[in-house]
Design a protein around this motif. Structure first.
Motif, PDB file in Angstrom:
ATOM      1  N   PRO A  52       0.809  -1.231   0.000  1.00  0.00           N
ATOM      2  CA  PRO A  52       0.000   0.000   0.000  1.00  0.00           C
ATOM      3  C   PRO A  52       0.839   1.276   0.000  1.00  0.00           C
ATOM      4  O   PRO A  52       0.516   2.240  -0.697  1.00  0.00           O
ATOM      5  CB  PRO A  52      -0.824  -0.130   1.284  1.00  0.00           C
ATOM      6  N   GLY A  53       1.921   1.307   0.788  1.00  0.00           N
ATOM      7  CA  GLY A  53       2.752   2.515   0.850  1.00  0.00           C
ATOM      8  C   GLY A  53       3.388   2.838  -0.491  1.00  0.00           C
ATOM      9  O   GLY A  53       3.478   4.003  -0.889  1.00  0.00           O
ATOM     10  N   LEU A  54       3.834   1.808  -1.202  1.00  0.00           N
ATOM     11  CA  LEU A  54       4.432   2.013  -2.514  1.00  0.00           C
ATOM     12  C   LEU A  54       3.390   2.508  -3.505  1.00  0.00           C
ATOM     13  O   LEU A  54       3.666   3.403  -4.313  1.00  0.00           O
ATOM     14  CB  LEU A  54       5.061   0.708  -3.006  1.00  0.00           C
ATOM     15  N   ILE A  55       2.192   1.928  -3.436  1.00  0.00           N
ATOM     16  CA  ILE A  55       1.104   2.364  -4.317  1.00  0.00           C
ATOM     17  C   ILE A  55       0.808   3.842  -4.094  1.00  0.00           C
ATOM     18  O   ILE A  55       0.660   4.610  -5.047  1.00  0.00           O
ATOM     19  CB  ILE A  55      -0.167   1.517  -4.065  1.00  0.00           C
ATOM     20  N   ARG A  56       0.753   4.251  -2.840  1.00  0.00           N
ATOM     21  CA  ARG A  56       0.468   5.658  -2.530  1.00  0.00           C
ATOM     22  C   ARG A  56       1.573   6.576  -3.040  1.00  0.00           C
ATOM     23  O   ARG A  56       1.312   7.649  -3.582  1.00  0.00           O
ATOM     24  CB  ARG A  56       0.292   5.837  -1.028  1.00  0.00           C
ATOM     25  N   GLY A  57       2.821   6.139  -2.868  1.00  0.00           N
ATOM     26  CA  GLY A  57       3.934   6.955  -3.347  1.00  0.00           C
ATOM     27  C   GLY A  57       3.883   7.155  -4.854  1.00  0.00           C
ATOM     28  O   GLY A  57       4.104   8.262  -5.359  1.00  0.00           O
ATOM     29  N   LEU A  58       3.579   6.089  -5.590  1.00  0.00           N
ATOM     30  CA  LEU A  58       3.493   6.189  -7.051  1.00  0.00           C
ATOM     31  C   LEU A  58       2.290   7.029  -7.464  1.00  0.00           C
ATOM     32  O   LEU A  58       2.348   7.766  -8.457  1.00  0.00           O
ATOM     33  CB  LEU A  58       3.402   4.783  -7.661  1.00  0.00           C
ATOM     34  N   LYS A  59       1.203   6.936  -6.710  1.00  0.00           N
ATOM     35  CA  LYS A  59       0.020   7.753  -7.024  1.00  0.00           C
ATOM     36  C   LYS A  59       0.313   9.241  -6.836  1.00  0.00           C
ATOM     37  O   LYS A  59      -0.268  10.086  -7.527  1.00  0.00           O
ATOM     38  CB  LYS A  59      -1.168   7.321  -6.161  1.00  0.00           C
ATOM     39  N   ILE A  60       1.186   9.559  -5.883  1.00  0.00           N
ATOM     40  CA  ILE A  60       1.582  10.961  -5.704  1.00  0.00           C
ATOM     41  C   ILE A  60       2.268  11.464  -6.972  1.00  0.00           C
ATOM     42  O   ILE A  60       1.959  12.548  -7.482  1.00  0.00           O
ATOM     43  CB  ILE A  60       2.524  11.120  -4.490  1.00  0.00           C
ATOM     44  N   LEU A  61       3.200  10.683  -7.500  1.00  0.00           N
ATOM     45  CA  LEU A  61       3.904  11.089  -8.719  1.00  0.00           C
ATOM     46  C   LEU A  61       2.934  11.235  -9.887  1.00  0.00           C
ATOM     47  O   LEU A  61       3.062  12.140 -10.708  1.00  0.00           O
ATOM     48  CB  LEU A  61       4.989  10.069  -9.063  1.00  0.00           C
ATOM     49  N   GLN A  62       1.931  10.346  -9.946  1.00  0.00           N
ATOM     50  CA  GLN A  62       0.947  10.400 -11.029  1.00  0.00           C
ATOM     51  C   GLN A  62       0.016  11.596 -10.902  1.00  0.00           C
ATOM     52  O   GLN A  62      -0.600  12.015 -11.884  1.00  0.00           O
ATOM     53  CB  GLN A  62       0.112   9.116 -11.050  1.00  0.00           C
ATOM     54  N   ALA A  63      -0.080  12.154  -9.700  1.00  0.00           N
ATOM     55  CA  ALA A  63      -0.994  13.281  -9.472  1.00  0.00           C
ATOM     56  C   ALA A  63      -0.501  14.568 -10.128  1.00  0.00           C
ATOM     57  O   ALA A  63      -1.288  15.475 -10.417  1.00  0.00           O
ATOM     58  CB  ALA A  63      -1.187  13.509  -7.978  1.00  0.00           C
ATOM     59  N   PHE A  64       0.813  14.656 -10.384  1.00  0.00           N
ATOM     60  CA  PHE A  64       1.363  15.851 -11.031  1.00  0.00           C
ATOM     61  C   PHE A  64       1.091  15.787 -12.538  1.00  0.00           C
ATOM     62  O   PHE A  64       1.127  14.715 -13.143  1.00  0.00           O
ATOM     63  CB  PHE A  64       2.868  15.961 -10.777  1.00  0.00           C
ATOM     64  N   SER A  65       0.823  16.946 -13.122  1.00  0.00           N
ATOM     65  CA  SER A  65       0.553  17.019 -14.559  1.00  0.00           C
ATOM     66  C   SER A  65       0.884  18.422 -15.043  1.00  0.00           C
ATOM     67  O   SER A  65       1.260  19.294 -14.254  1.00  0.00           O
ATOM     68  CB  SER A  65      -0.923  16.706 -14.845  1.00  0.00           C
ATOM     69  N   SER A  66       0.730  18.642 -16.352  1.00  0.00           N
ATOM     70  CA  SER A  66       0.973  19.981 -16.892  1.00  0.00           C
ATOM     71  C   SER A  66      -0.040  20.976 -16.343  1.00  0.00           C
ATOM     72  O   SER A  66       0.247  22.163 -16.206  1.00  0.00           O
ATOM     73  CB  SER A  66       0.906  19.957 -18.422  1.00  0.00           C
ATOM     74  N   GLU A  67      -1.246  20.476 -16.013  1.00  0.00           N
ATOM     75  CA  GLU A  67      -2.263  21.349 -15.421  1.00  0.00           C
ATOM     76  C   GLU A  67      -2.019  21.562 -13.930  1.00  0.00           C
ATOM     77  O   GLU A  67      -2.409  22.572 -13.359  1.00  0.00           O
ATOM     78  CB  GLU A  67      -3.663  20.749 -15.619  1.00  0.00           C
ATOM     79  N   LYS A  68      -1.377  20.573 -13.286  1.00  0.00           N
ATOM     80  CA  LYS A  68      -1.100  20.656 -11.839  1.00  0.00           C
ATOM     81  C   LYS A  68       0.379  20.359 -11.589  1.00  0.00           C
ATOM     82  O   LYS A  68       0.731  19.303 -11.058  1.00  0.00           O
ATOM     83  CB  LYS A  68      -1.993  19.664 -11.089  1.00  0.00           C
ATOM     84  N   PRO A  69       1.271  21.300 -11.953  1.00  0.00           N
ATOM     85  CA  PRO A  69       2.711  21.056 -11.785  1.00  0.00           C
ATOM     86  C   PRO A  69       3.190  21.206 -10.347  1.00  0.00           C
ATOM     87  O   PRO A  69       4.262  20.715  -9.995  1.00  0.00           O
ATOM     88  CB  PRO A  69       3.351  22.118 -12.675  1.00  0.00           C
ATOM     89  N   PHE A  70       2.405  21.888  -9.505  1.00  0.00           N
ATOM     90  CA  PHE A  70       2.791  22.126  -8.117  1.00  0.00           C
ATOM     91  C   PHE A  70       1.677  21.647  -7.186  1.00  0.00           C
ATOM     92  O   PHE A  70       0.518  22.025  -7.365  1.00  0.00           O
ATOM     93  CB  PHE A  70       3.068  23.613  -7.873  1.00  0.00           C
ATOM     94  N   LEU A  71       2.043  20.848  -6.184  1.00  0.00           N
ATOM     95  CA  LEU A  71       1.071  20.340  -5.227  1.00  0.00           C
ATOM     96  C   LEU A  71       1.626  20.470  -3.820  1.00  0.00           C
ATOM     97  O   LEU A  71       2.804  20.187  -3.574  1.00  0.00           O
ATOM     98  CB  LEU A  71       0.747  18.868  -5.508  1.00  0.00           C
ATOM     99  N   GLY A  72       0.766  20.903  -2.892  1.00  0.00           N
ATOM    100  CA  GLY A  72       1.146  20.959  -1.492  1.00  0.00           C
ATOM    101  C   GLY A  72       0.704  19.692  -0.774  1.00  0.00           C
ATOM    102  O   GLY A  72       0.035  18.837  -1.358  1.00  0.00           O
TER     103      GLY A  72
END
Length: 267
Positions: free
Chosen positions: A19-39
């Motif tokens: 689960p922890g690895l899945i969450r970490g990879l999902k964080i990376l997937q959350a970034f996009s050209s529309e959302k380049p910065f996330l808090g």
């Protein structure tokens, strides 16, 4: 009985996932050209986890170089380690090295941008780009993703699927209207793809972007499957529809055939 077996196999597979690895990879997937910065709050919301969990995951990724803290801000952006992984992936794709000289010649002869793309689910991912004389039209860089249903490259790659596979792939997914020429239903998409199969190419005229034309053809390997798409794009003022088909298409198909042959494809 068969459904129960499939469910059991799926459950067994899920037991070994971290689960922890899945969450970490999902964080990376959350970034996009529309959302380049996330808090941290943004990340917590994206993953539906607590802020403390999001903080620990983000800090771990930051320490490993996959996230970078934005100066004078509490937000993160993707770190260089992500780019490093991407380059390692591309370096391992022989198709890019094989295709590049053909793409350079294609862009030189046609004066327009050429691209090489592969499919990832319902998206196309661009893995190589060569700028032409009219390079201002192409904002597409390596790693850029576009929806497959709305692009010439995507439709060529989707042509590798059966109608049943297409219906399953897009089950429950809304085809959003991007321009007046974008297909809006799975039926419209299937009809376009069946026509593309018959033609052997896809012509996109303002399907994804106004005033943009693109032409795409398939690249096959020794399995005879479509493994990539080669396309050219230009402003609709550079070539007319008939000029694209008469002057550019033969060159495009010849280059795609050369790349396919180098990948082991035989008629």
């Amino acid at each position: 009985m068969e459904n129960a077996l499939v469910k059991t196999e799926s459950e067994q597979s899920n037991r070994y996932m971290v689960p922890g690895l899945i969450r970490g990879l999902k964080i990376l997937q959350a970034f996009s050209s529309e959302k380049p910065f996330l808090g941290v709050s943004d990340i917590a919301r994206e993953l539906d986890v607590s802020r403390s969990t999001a903080f620990r995951l983000s800090l771990t990724l930051e320490n490993m170089g996959f996230l970078k803290r934005v100066k004078h801000s509490k937000k993160y952006c993707l770190g260089l380690k992500v780019l490093d992984l991407g380059f390692k992936l591309l370096a391992g794709m022989d198709i890019v090295d094989i295709a590049r000289p053909h793409m350079e010649e294609l862009s030189e002869n046609t004066k327009v941008c050429s691209h090489l793309a592969v499919r990832d689910g319902i998206s196309v991912v661009y893995i190589a780009r060569i700028l032409g004389k009219h390079h201002t039209v192409s904002s597409v860089g390596v790693g850029t993703r576009f929806p497959a249903y709305a692009t010439s490259t995507g439709r060529i790659l989707l042509a590798n699927l059966s109608i049943a596979e297409l219906a399953t792939l897009y089950e429950g997914i809304e085809l959003k209207k991007i321009t007046k020429n974008t297909p809006l239903t799975i039926g419209d998409l299937i009809n376009q793809i069946e026509q593309d199969k018959s033609d052997g190419y896809t012509l996109s005229w303002e399907t994804y972007e106004k005033n943009l034309a693109s032409l795409a053809v398939p690249i096959r390997d020794n399995t005879r499957e479509i493994v990539a798409s080669l396309n050219v794009s230009c402003p609709t003022t550079t070539y007319s529809r008939s000029e694209l088909l008469e002057q550019v298409l033969p060159e495009l198909m010849q280059k795609a055939a050369s790349i396919s042959t180098a990948l082991g494809y035989r008629h």
